[in-house]
Write an enzyme that holds these catalytic residues in place. Structure first.
Site, PDB file in Angstrom:
ATOM      1  N   TYR A  74      51.143  40.889  32.390  1.00  0.00           N
ATOM      2  CA  TYR A  74      49.700  40.659  32.411  1.00  0.00           C
ATOM      3  C   TYR A  74      48.929  41.785  31.718  1.00  0.00           C
ATOM      4  O   TYR A  74      47.849  41.559  31.182  1.00  0.00           O
ATOM      5  CB  TYR A  74      49.197  40.557  33.853  1.00  0.00           C
ATOM      6  CG  TYR A  74      49.343  39.202  34.480  1.00  0.00           C
ATOM      7  CD1 TYR A  74      50.593  38.621  34.641  1.00  0.00           C
ATOM      8  CD2 TYR A  74      48.224  38.505  34.928  1.00  0.00           C
ATOM      9  CE1 TYR A  74      50.723  37.389  35.244  1.00  0.00           C
ATOM     10  CE2 TYR A  74      48.349  37.270  35.539  1.00  0.00           C
ATOM     11  CZ  TYR A  74      49.602  36.714  35.691  1.00  0.00           C
ATOM     12  OH  TYR A  74      49.716  35.492  36.290  1.00  0.00           O
ATOM     13  N   ASP A 101      52.996  30.343  44.124  1.00  0.00           N
ATOM     14  CA  ASP A 101      52.544  28.943  44.019  1.00  0.00           C
ATOM     15  C   ASP A 101      53.648  27.999  44.492  1.00  0.00           C
ATOM     16  O   ASP A 101      53.403  27.039  45.222  1.00  0.00           O
ATOM     17  CB  ASP A 101      52.189  28.573  42.566  1.00  0.00           C
ATOM     18  CG  ASP A 101      50.706  28.727  42.269  1.00  0.00           C
ATOM     19  OD1 ASP A 101      50.096  29.671  42.815  1.00  0.00           O
ATOM     20  OD2 ASP A 101      50.162  27.918  41.492  1.00  0.00           O
ATOM     21  N   ASP A 133      53.404  35.530  40.705  1.00  0.00           N
ATOM     22  CA  ASP A 133      52.437  34.462  40.433  1.00  0.00           C
ATOM     23  C   ASP A 133      53.132  33.111  40.577  1.00  0.00           C
ATOM     24  O   ASP A 133      52.643  32.201  41.253  1.00  0.00           O
ATOM     25  CB  ASP A 133      51.878  34.639  39.012  1.00  0.00           C
ATOM     26  CG  ASP A 133      50.859  33.577  38.661  1.00  0.00           C
ATOM     27  OD1 ASP A 133      49.994  33.291  39.505  1.00  0.00           O
ATOM     28  OD2 ASP A 133      50.936  33.019  37.548  1.00  0.00           O
TER      29      ASP A 133
HETATM   30  C1  IPM Z   1      46.403  33.786  40.631  1.00  0.00           C
HETATM   31  C2  IPM Z   1      45.887  33.149  39.395  1.00  0.00           C
HETATM   32  C3  IPM Z   1      45.513  34.245  38.397  1.00  0.00           C
HETATM   33  C4  IPM Z   1      46.769  35.010  38.071  1.00  0.00           C
HETATM   34  C5  IPM Z   1      44.781  33.770  37.141  1.00  0.00           C
HETATM   35  C6  IPM Z   1      43.564  32.951  37.466  1.00  0.00           C
HETATM   36  C7  IPM Z   1      44.436  34.920  36.241  1.00  0.00           C
HETATM   37  O1  IPM Z   1      46.816  32.268  38.863  1.00  0.00           O
HETATM   38  O2  IPM Z   1      45.653  34.553  41.254  1.00  0.00           O
HETATM   39  O3  IPM Z   1      47.547  33.526  41.010  1.00  0.00           O
HETATM   40  O4  IPM Z   1      47.548  34.571  37.206  1.00  0.00           O
HETATM   41  O5  IPM Z   1      46.993  36.055  38.674  1.00  0.00           O
HETATM   42 MN    MN Z   2      48.560  31.974  40.149  1.00  0.00          MN
END
Ligand code: IPM
Ligand code: MN
Length: 365
Positions: A141, A249, A245
């Protein structure tokens, strides 16, 4: 206690869910005699539209001057064509970097009442309770160099970590594990990447400071599978930025909806609180959004930035009770419809407030 909270509600369903979380926080503050000062600023797509930048200076200054920052969500189709460094998401990344929090705590837990919402079998998820500690300021990132060179037809990003960046986030993971199941699973891709070899070596070294915590290493690809086949085996899961990340999810399926999950980012000058879900532009403004992830994020504000543990627990208990009583938002409305009642975003917020209020035996407002 006096808490100065900056709310940056952002885009899509961000403002709807942030409103409910803030109402719960106001209620708790009033009921327990604490002073809560709330300020609101723009971030993300809405800030691009009005200020020409996803993180206006005014917002950044207010964030740095506050005790904690609460973010709703950023992003939406309208801004999808923009390059990464000017998109709504860039505003959030700049804010994260400026506030300095490097440890993003993301729980994923099974909720008995919501088992029907998970595609995983109940006996697989029952009792699962994972805390991801996602490194938030390094890796792909933020690593340099990064570029899309349209002339040469190449693009690159850099996954970079220093020893210090890994030490500081690993320590937080071990400290949290000491208060939970005393196990840390560190995720990497050490069979391919040098940066993961550094990660694994440093985490192994940090583990020697915490003899009461068991450390295991998993490669990220097999971890993606193991989280679905045996989520109960995990306690604290420590990951670099992108792996965290993705895996956080994925692990939301254990809970049944991304809309249920909160997060807190700690370790920097000002803590940042965000529900895990995104801006969900397809359902924005329709009253369909689940505010429970945002409301539970409010509980984390009280726990980590105000030291109000009993009040944080009251919010968490209220959310559980509301689910036990059969109230659901649209994302949770799976199974036998006669068993539950589907509420709008604001109705769900009100249910939680009424329950919190009973728990704290205070009047509802
Ligand atoms: C998260 C989101 C963010 C990330 C985006 C919106 C930049 O996906 O908080 O998981 O990738 O960190
Ligand atoms: Mn995310």
């Amino acid at each position: 206690m006096k808490l100065k909270l900056l709310v940056v509600a952002g885009d899509g369903i961000g403002p709807e869910v942030a409103n409910e979380a803030v109402s719960v926080l106001r209620l708790v503050a009033n009921a327990s005699g604490h002073e809560l000062k709330i300020e609101e600023k723009r971030i993300g797509g809405i800030a691009i539209d009005t200020d020409g930048t996803p993180l206006p200076e005014d917002t950044l200054n207010a964030a740095l001057a506050s005790d904690a920052v609460f973010l709703g969500a950023v992003g939406g189709n309208k801004w999808n064509a923009l390059p990464p460094n000017t998109r709504p998401e860039a505003g959030l990344l700049q804010l994260r970097a400026a506030l300095g929090g490097f440890a993003n705590l993301r729980p994923a837990f099974a909720i008995k009442e919501l088992a029907v919402n998970s595609p995983l079998r109940t006996e697989v998820i029952e009792g699962a309770d994972i805390l991801f500690v996602r490194e938030l300021l390094g890796g792909l990132y933020f690593g340099q160099p990064r570029e899309w060179n349209k002339i040469s037809g190449e693009a690159w990003n850099t996954m970079r970590y220093t020893n210090e960046e890994v030490v500081r986030v690993a320590r937080i993971a071990f400290q949290l594990a000491q208060k939970r199941g005393k196990k840390v699973t560190s995720v990497d891709k050490a069979n391919v990447l040098e940066v993961s070899q550094l990660w694994r070596a440093v985490v192994t070294e940090v583990a020697t400071e915490f003899p009461d915590v068991t450390l295991e290493h998993q490669l990220v690809d097999s971890m993606a599978m193991l989280l679905m086949t045996s989520p109960r085996n995990y306690d604290v899961v420590l990951t670099e930025n992108l792996f965290g990340d993705i895996l956080s999810d994925e692990s939301a399926v254990i809970t049944g909806s991304l809309g249920m999950l909160p997060s807190a980012t700690i370790g920097g000058a000002v803590n940042l609180y965000e529900p895990i879900h995104g801006s969900a532009p397809d359902i924005a403004g329709k009253g369909l959004a689940n505010p429970l992830g945002a409301i539970l994020t409010g509980a984390l504000v009280l726990r980590h930035s105000a030291g109000l543990e009993a009040e944080a627990v009251a919010i968490e208990t209220a959310v559980r009770k509301v689910l036990e009583a059969g109230f659901r938002t649209a994302d949770l409305a799976r199974g036998n419809t006669s068993d539950f009642k589907v509420l709008s975003t604001t109705e769900m917020g009100k249910q939680v407030r009424e329950t919190v209020s009973t728990l704290l035996s205070a009047p509802v407002n």
